[in-house]
Scaffold this motif. Structure first.
Motif, short mmCIF file in Angstrom:
data_model
loop_
_atom_site.label_atom_id
_atom_site.label_comp_id
_atom_site.label_asym_id
_atom_site.label_seq_id
_atom_site.Cartn_x
_atom_site.Cartn_y
_atom_site.Cartn_z
N SER A 134 -6.88 0.52 5.59
CA SER A 134 -5.81 1.54 5.60
C SER A 134 -5.56 2.07 7.01
N ALA A 144 -1.98 1.14 0.14
CA ALA A 144 -1.34 2.17 -0.69
C ALA A 144 -0.85 1.56 -2.00
N ALA A 145 -0.31 0.35 -1.95
CA ALA A 145 0.17 -0.31 -3.17
C ALA A 145 -0.99 -0.61 -4.10
N GLU A 147 -3.90 0.94 -4.19
CA GLU A 147 -4.42 2.22 -4.71
C GLU A 147 -3.51 2.80 -5.78
N SER A 148 -2.23 2.55 -5.70
CA SER A 148 -1.30 3.08 -6.71
C SER A 148 -1.48 2.40 -8.06
N LEU A 149 -2.14 1.26 -8.09
CA LEU A 149 -2.37 0.55 -9.34
C LEU A 149 -3.55 1.12 -10.14
N THR A 152 -4.97 6.85 -13.25
CA THR A 152 -5.33 8.24 -12.94
C THR A 152 -6.05 8.83 -14.14
#
Length: 153
Positions: A134, A144-145, A147-149, A152
């Motif tokens: 990063s 970032a992509a 981590e967005s997967l 939550t």
């Protein structure tokens, strides 16, 4: 006669190179950690993990070609890997009860134990590799992509 490169293809090629670099960096970092602490390769960890997620019931057990697809290896490479893990007592194979041509593979208690021991190492190494990547301008958007997967909680 020189041709001007297509800007869209050039950008696509750069993106692919960045994605490939991210994958290689992550895999190499995890490989070193798993080898150092558990005498386990990334591929061995992946096969144990995939097979450990099997379940009883319809579609619950994977054939060797499905394992190969899941860990992105050829069938022959997967067979050799499964043989090595079986020789180490981490996997066992048996014939499918409904189709005698089918061979299934299960994780043994020793394999599950090693997988449980290795999972925190794998997870920590993944986190470290992503944090390192990063900080690299060309890799940060891909991190970032990825981590967005993550789900939550």
């Amino acid at each position: 006669m020189s041709r001007t490169p297509d800007p869209a293809l050039f950008g696509l090629a750069q993106g692919w190179c960045a994605l490939s670099a991210l994958h290689s960096r992550i895999e190499a970092h995890i490989e070193r950690a798993l080898q150092a602490h558990h005498d386990l390769s990334v591929r061995e960890f992946s096969v144990l993990d995939v097979l450990n997620r099997q379940h009883d019931g319809e579609g619950g057990h994977l054939r060797m070609n499905e394992v190969a697809d899941a860990v992105v290896l050829s069938q022959s490479a997967t067979t050799r890997l499964v043989n090595r893990l079986e020789d180490r007592g981490l996997l066992t194979r048996y014939l499918c009860l409904t189709d005698r041509r089918g061979i299934y593979t299960d994780v043994t208690d020793a394999g599950r134990s090693l997988l449980e021991e290795a999972r925190p190492t794998n997870d920590t190494a993944l986190r470290e590799a992503l944090e390192d990547a990063s900080r690299r301008t060309e890799l940060a958007p891909l991190v970032a992509a990825v981590e967005s997967l993550a789900p939550t909680s």
